[in-house]
Design a protein around this motif. Structure first.
Motif, short mmCIF file in Angstrom:
data_model
loop_
_atom_site.label_atom_id
_atom_site.label_comp_id
_atom_site.label_asym_id
_atom_site.label_seq_id
_atom_site.Cartn_x
_atom_site.Cartn_y
_atom_site.Cartn_z
N SER A 86 84.01 47.09 12.87
CA SER A 86 83.18 47.77 13.88
C SER A 86 81.73 47.87 13.41
O SER A 86 80.80 47.65 14.20
CB SER A 86 83.72 49.17 14.14
OG SER A 86 85.04 49.11 14.59
N GLY A 87 81.54 48.19 12.15
CA GLY A 87 80.19 48.28 11.61
C GLY A 87 79.48 46.94 11.59
O GLY A 87 78.28 46.86 11.84
N LEU A 95 79.98 44.44 13.67
CA LEU A 95 79.57 44.16 15.04
C LEU A 95 78.35 45.00 15.43
O LEU A 95 77.43 44.51 16.10
CB LEU A 95 80.72 44.43 16.00
CG LEU A 95 81.88 43.45 15.92
CD1 LEU A 95 83.03 43.91 16.80
CD2 LEU A 95 81.44 42.06 16.32
N ALA A 96 78.33 46.26 15.02
CA ALA A 96 77.20 47.13 15.33
C ALA A 96 75.92 46.64 14.67
O ALA A 96 74.85 46.64 15.30
CB ALA A 96 77.51 48.56 14.90
N VAL A 97 76.00 46.21 13.42
CA VAL A 97 74.81 45.69 12.73
C VAL A 97 74.28 44.47 13.44
O VAL A 97 73.07 44.34 13.69
CB VAL A 97 75.13 45.38 11.25
CG1 VAL A 97 74.04 44.54 10.61
CG2 VAL A 97 75.32 46.66 10.46
N LEU A 122 74.73 43.59 16.60
CA LEU A 122 74.18 43.95 17.90
C LEU A 122 72.83 44.65 17.78
O LEU A 122 71.92 44.40 18.58
CB LEU A 122 75.17 44.84 18.65
CG LEU A 122 76.42 44.12 19.17
CD1 LEU A 122 77.40 45.12 19.75
CD2 LEU A 122 76.05 43.08 20.20
N LEU A 123 72.68 45.51 16.78
CA LEU A 123 71.40 46.20 16.58
C LEU A 123 70.29 45.23 16.17
O LEU A 123 69.15 45.35 16.63
CB LEU A 123 71.55 47.30 15.56
CG LEU A 123 72.32 48.53 16.04
CD1 LEU A 123 72.57 49.48 14.87
CD2 LEU A 123 71.56 49.23 17.15
N GLN A 179 69.45 43.24 19.35
CA GLN A 179 68.72 44.10 20.29
C GLN A 179 67.29 44.33 19.83
O GLN A 179 66.34 44.26 20.61
CB GLN A 179 69.45 45.44 20.44
CG GLN A 179 68.83 46.36 21.43
CD GLN A 179 69.13 45.97 22.86
OE1 GLN A 179 70.13 45.32 23.11
NE2 GLN A 179 68.28 46.36 23.77
#
Length: 120
Positions: free
Chosen positions: A66-67, A69-71, A73-74, A77
């Protein structure tokens, strides 16, 4: 099975490294996309996984994926918002963030190893 784990870890590092190099060099290889994707998921995932040693293995795996994917995506973005999107820049940014995430746990491990060495 325990003997196979270091071999698999080494293979994963090699595949991730090749993916990063192929993305940075912009070589037209059919392996560039899957190896780069592996690097983009494995580098932050491994950094987050090593930082969360106190969790159970399944919990650590879920948080690491999850982390990661978050990194990613951030980073995407942020680069799109600043109008500086590039594949090379994304790979460099993810590698830098992964290094920053892994740095405190590596420093803690080195400090702990140094304390053990001095007390023996």
């Amino acid at each position: 099975m325990q003997d196979l784990l270091p071999l698999l870890a080494g293979a994963a590092v090699a595949v991730g490294g090749v993916g990063a190099v192929l993305a940075l060099v912009d070589l037209g290889s059919p392996l560039r996309a899957p190896f780069t994707l592996f690097f983009l998921l494995a580098a932050p995932g491994a950094a987050i996984g090593t930082a969360l040693r106190a969790l159970t293995p399944w919990g650590r795996a879920v948080v690491a994926v999850s982390g990661a994917l978050a990194v990613n995506l951030l980073v995407a973005q942020g680069m799109l918002a600043l109008h500086v999107w590039s594949m090379r820049g994304g790979v460099v940014a993810v590698a830098a963030l992964s290094s920053l995430i892994a740095l405190p746990s590596a420093a803690r491990r080195l400090r702990h190893r140094g304390a053990k060495w001095w007390t023996c």
